[in-house]
Design a protein around this motif. Sequence first.
Motif, PDB file in Angstrom:
ATOM      1  N   THR A 184       0.813  -1.220   0.000  1.00  0.00           N
ATOM      2  CA  THR A 184       0.000   0.000   0.000  1.00  0.00           C
ATOM      3  C   THR A 184       0.846   1.269   0.000  1.00  0.00           C
ATOM      4  OG1 THR A 184      -0.125  -0.032   2.422  1.00  0.00           O
ATOM      5  CG2 THR A 184      -1.886  -1.168   1.195  1.00  0.00           C
ATOM      6  N   VAL A 185       2.160   1.129   0.179  1.00  0.00           N
ATOM      7  CA  VAL A 185       3.047   2.303   0.186  1.00  0.00           C
ATOM      8  C   VAL A 185       3.179   2.814  -1.252  1.00  0.00           C
ATOM      9  CG1 VAL A 185       5.377   3.137   0.690  1.00  0.00           C
ATOM     10  CG2 VAL A 185       4.280   1.443   2.203  1.00  0.00           C
ATOM     11  N   PRO A 186       2.926   4.097  -1.502  1.00  0.00           N
ATOM     12  CA  PRO A 186       2.945   4.616  -2.877  1.00  0.00           C
ATOM     13  C   PRO A 186       4.251   4.326  -3.621  1.00  0.00           C
ATOM     14  CG  PRO A 186       1.941   6.219  -1.424  1.00  0.00           C
ATOM     15  CD  PRO A 186       2.462   5.133  -0.540  1.00  0.00           C
ATOM     16  N   GLU A 187       5.395   4.488  -2.962  1.00  0.00           N
ATOM     17  CA  GLU A 187       6.669   4.248  -3.648  1.00  0.00           C
ATOM     18  C   GLU A 187       6.812   2.774  -4.023  1.00  0.00           C
ATOM     19  OE1 GLU A 187      10.233   5.935  -5.261  1.00  0.00           O
ATOM     20  OE2 GLU A 187       8.346   6.756  -4.521  1.00  0.00           O
ATOM     21  N   VAL A 188       6.301   1.890  -3.170  1.00  0.00           N
ATOM     22  CA  VAL A 188       6.323   0.451  -3.488  1.00  0.00           C
ATOM     23  C   VAL A 188       5.418   0.170  -4.677  1.00  0.00           C
ATOM     24  CG1 VAL A 188       5.732  -1.862  -2.646  1.00  0.00           C
ATOM     25  CG2 VAL A 188       6.927  -0.247  -1.150  1.00  0.00           C
ATOM     26  N   GLN A 189       4.286   0.846  -4.740  1.00  0.00           N
ATOM     27  CA  GLN A 189       3.388   0.666  -5.885  1.00  0.00           C
ATOM     28  C   GLN A 189       4.064   1.110  -7.182  1.00  0.00           C
ATOM     29  OE1 GLN A 189      -0.097   2.857  -4.668  1.00  0.00           O
ATOM     30  NE2 GLN A 189      -0.934   1.132  -3.491  1.00  0.00           N
ATOM     31  N   ARG A 190       4.820   2.223  -7.107  1.00  0.00           N
ATOM     32  CA  ARG A 190       5.551   2.667  -8.296  1.00  0.00           C
ATOM     33  C   ARG A 190       6.610   1.637  -8.698  1.00  0.00           C
ATOM     34  NH1 ARG A 190       4.523   7.814  -6.064  1.00  0.00           N
ATOM     35  NH2 ARG A 190       6.370   7.781  -4.727  1.00  0.00           N
ATOM     36  N   PHE A 191       7.300   1.102  -7.684  1.00  0.00           N
ATOM     37  CA  PHE A 191       8.294   0.053  -7.972  1.00  0.00           C
ATOM     38  C   PHE A 191       7.635  -1.156  -8.631  1.00  0.00           C
ATOM     39  CE2 PHE A 191       9.791  -4.081  -6.305  1.00  0.00           C
ATOM     40  CZ  PHE A 191      10.938  -4.202  -7.089  1.00  0.00           C
ATOM     41  N   ASN A 192       6.513  -1.614  -8.077  1.00  0.00           N
ATOM     42  CA  ASN A 192       5.835  -2.791  -8.626  1.00  0.00           C
ATOM     43  C   ASN A 192       5.373  -2.553 -10.065  1.00  0.00           C
ATOM     44  OD1 ASN A 192       6.050  -4.694  -6.545  1.00  0.00           O
ATOM     45  ND2 ASN A 192       4.362  -3.766  -5.406  1.00  0.00           N
ATOM     46  N   SER A 193       4.912  -1.331 -10.349  1.00  0.00           N
ATOM     47  CA  SER A 193       4.481  -1.008 -11.710  1.00  0.00           C
ATOM     48  C   SER A 193       5.649  -1.104 -12.680  1.00  0.00           C
ATOM     49  CB  SER A 193       3.878   0.400 -11.735  1.00  0.00           C
ATOM     50  OG  SER A 193       3.522   0.772 -13.060  1.00  0.00           O
ATOM     51  N   ARG A 194       6.796  -0.534 -12.289  1.00  0.00           N
ATOM     52  CA  ARG A 194       7.981  -0.605 -13.145  1.00  0.00           C
ATOM     53  C   ARG A 194       8.485  -2.043 -13.256  1.00  0.00           C
ATOM     54  NH1 ARG A 194      11.159   3.515 -14.093  1.00  0.00           N
ATOM     55  NH2 ARG A 194      11.935   2.017 -15.626  1.00  0.00           N
ATOM     56  N   ALA A 195       8.429  -2.772 -12.158  1.00  0.00           N
ATOM     57  CA  ALA A 195       8.901  -4.152 -12.172  1.00  0.00           C
ATOM     58  C   ALA A 195       8.073  -5.004 -13.122  1.00  0.00           C
ATOM     59  CB  ALA A 195       8.866  -4.741 -10.762  1.00  0.00           C
ATOM     60  N   GLN A 196       6.776  -4.793 -13.125  1.00  0.00           N
ATOM     61  CA  GLN A 196       5.914  -5.578 -14.012  1.00  0.00           C
ATOM     62  C   GLN A 196       6.243  -5.322 -15.474  1.00  0.00           C
ATOM     63  OE1 GLN A 196       4.899  -7.900 -11.539  1.00  0.00           O
ATOM     64  NE2 GLN A 196       3.624  -8.140 -13.365  1.00  0.00           N
ATOM     65  N   GLU A 197       6.639  -4.098 -15.803  1.00  0.00           N
ATOM     66  CA  GLU A 197       7.063  -3.798 -17.169  1.00  0.00           C
ATOM     67  C   GLU A 197       8.277  -4.643 -17.548  1.00  0.00           C
ATOM     68  OE1 GLU A 197       7.791   0.357 -17.575  1.00  0.00           O
ATOM     69  OE2 GLU A 197       5.798   0.947 -16.815  1.00  0.00           O
ATOM     70  N   LEU A 198       9.276  -4.693 -16.637  1.00  0.00           N
ATOM     71  CA  LEU A 198      10.470  -5.506 -16.893  1.00  0.00           C
ATOM     72  C   LEU A 198      10.118  -6.962 -16.996  1.00  0.00           C
ATOM     73  CD1 LEU A 198      13.573  -5.990 -16.994  1.00  0.00           C
ATOM     74  CD2 LEU A 198      13.493  -6.122 -14.495  1.00  0.00           C
ATOM     75  N   LEU A 199       9.310  -7.471 -16.060  1.00  0.00           N
ATOM     76  CA  LEU A 199       8.987  -8.907 -16.046  1.00  0.00           C
ATOM     77  C   LEU A 199       8.177  -9.281 -17.268  1.00  0.00           C
ATOM     78  CD1 LEU A 199       8.215  -9.357 -12.253  1.00  0.00           C
ATOM     79  CD2 LEU A 199      10.339  -9.786 -13.479  1.00  0.00           C
ATOM     80  N   GLY A 200       7.377  -8.353 -17.782  1.00  0.00           N
ATOM     81  CA  GLY A 200       6.662  -8.619 -19.030  1.00  0.00           C
ATOM     82  C   GLY A 200       7.606  -8.766 -20.201  1.00  0.00           C
ATOM     83  N   LEU A 201       8.656  -7.932 -20.228  1.00  0.00           N
ATOM     84  CA  LEU A 201       9.644  -8.037 -21.299  1.00  0.00           C
ATOM     85  C   LEU A 201      10.449  -9.329 -21.177  1.00  0.00           C
ATOM     86  CD1 LEU A 201      11.064  -4.389 -21.323  1.00  0.00           C
ATOM     87  CD2 LEU A 201       9.651  -5.450 -23.081  1.00  0.00           C
TER      88      LEU A 201
END
Length: 453
Positions: free
Chosen positions: A434-451
Amino acid sequence: MSEPNDRLAALINEAHWSWAGLARRVNDLAAGEGKALRYDYTAVNRWVKKGERPRSPVPNFIARALSERLGRRVSPSDFGMLEEETLAARGLSYGGSPLDTAETIIDLGKADTNRRHIIKVPFVLAALGAPSRDWLLAALDEMSTERGPRQVGMRQVAGMRDMFALFQEMDVMRGGGHARTALLEYMSSYVVPLLKRDHQRAVELALFEASAELAYLIGWMAYDDGEHGLAQRYLIQALHLAQASGAVALGAHVLAGMSDQANLLGHPQEALMLARAGRRGLAEAESAACLADLHILEARALAALGEKTEASRAVSRAEKTLDQVVHADEPEWAKYIDAPYLFGEAAHCFRDLEQVDQLERFARESAQEASRRGRARRGALSHAALAVGDLMRDDVESAASKGIRVVDLAVSVNSTRCVAAVRDLQHRMGPHGTVPEVQRFNSRAQELLGLAA
């Protein structure tokens, strides 16, 4: 229906052989090994016209028959009948002639390049003992490290070493998945044909050594690309070539790679055994960089085993040994064993030991120097360690910010280790979703993991 086997047809034509003649010779070779085969020209017709593949060991008999007729070595892979189960076992075998070893590497490479099932072969823990034992016995009892100056200035070997330096730089800067196929092609089209020629003994030894360097790098690239069963087989064959060349330091370096892989896969006791075998076989004067690497890999294994005092001592030995390294005097394969690498590995030792002050000291130095040298893979791994340190201090926002930096670095390299580091951070930050910075990290991470999928 399978495609016609044009490669087999071409070899039969080159041998000026009839289908019936080939069938008879296959039957004779099998009879010599106590096997009763009854092939005739119709069987060869099916192999050629319909692309049928007889069961093992028949492809080996076909290869032997063609080798005799053509006066050169022909393997089942040359006519599309590579037996992958046999190859998987052969890749774990430590022995035979250096040329047999090189052929095994090429057969692995052909299957690797064609993305055949061999890339899914498992890592076999039991296969680690015999190669390290046999190499160490040879290093202690047979290999002389004072054989006089090696003649390594010959044009072919110099060219192979130039290619090794080029591909190692590509691996360090861009990751193991970036150029493995190109290196395999070079090994297959240039190096192995060169090994098949007759050479003076000094040249032969130098060729074996240069080939071992290339084979190790192929294995390391496969390791970084997450193909662990395949990487293990390349490394075992590289170790045998290093032994054949008498290059003790290079053999110790291969054992270091095997130790690194074993520890990564959750086998720290075997990783410790491999690092210590390499250290025992290595004279300090041969490569201080390799010795430092073996010390730090011993520390990684000890940390994973929870041996805090011994792990810390091994890190200290590695750091002191690194201070003695003169990189200009080291072989090309040891050039990457430097402060960014070694301090990064030390940081992961202290991560496993949950000693956050030491973790941050080493990880910060590694990350800063990796950034200065443009080494994104090492930078990603060291920033990941720093993020874990922040989590140990309950500084979730700082950890997430560093995690975003890990993602930014990871997208520029082709390395499953970087992807694994991102996944590990996601797991560790899971309770803080629920921490906003963690949410930003997870969003960026999902982009990498999708690639990376």
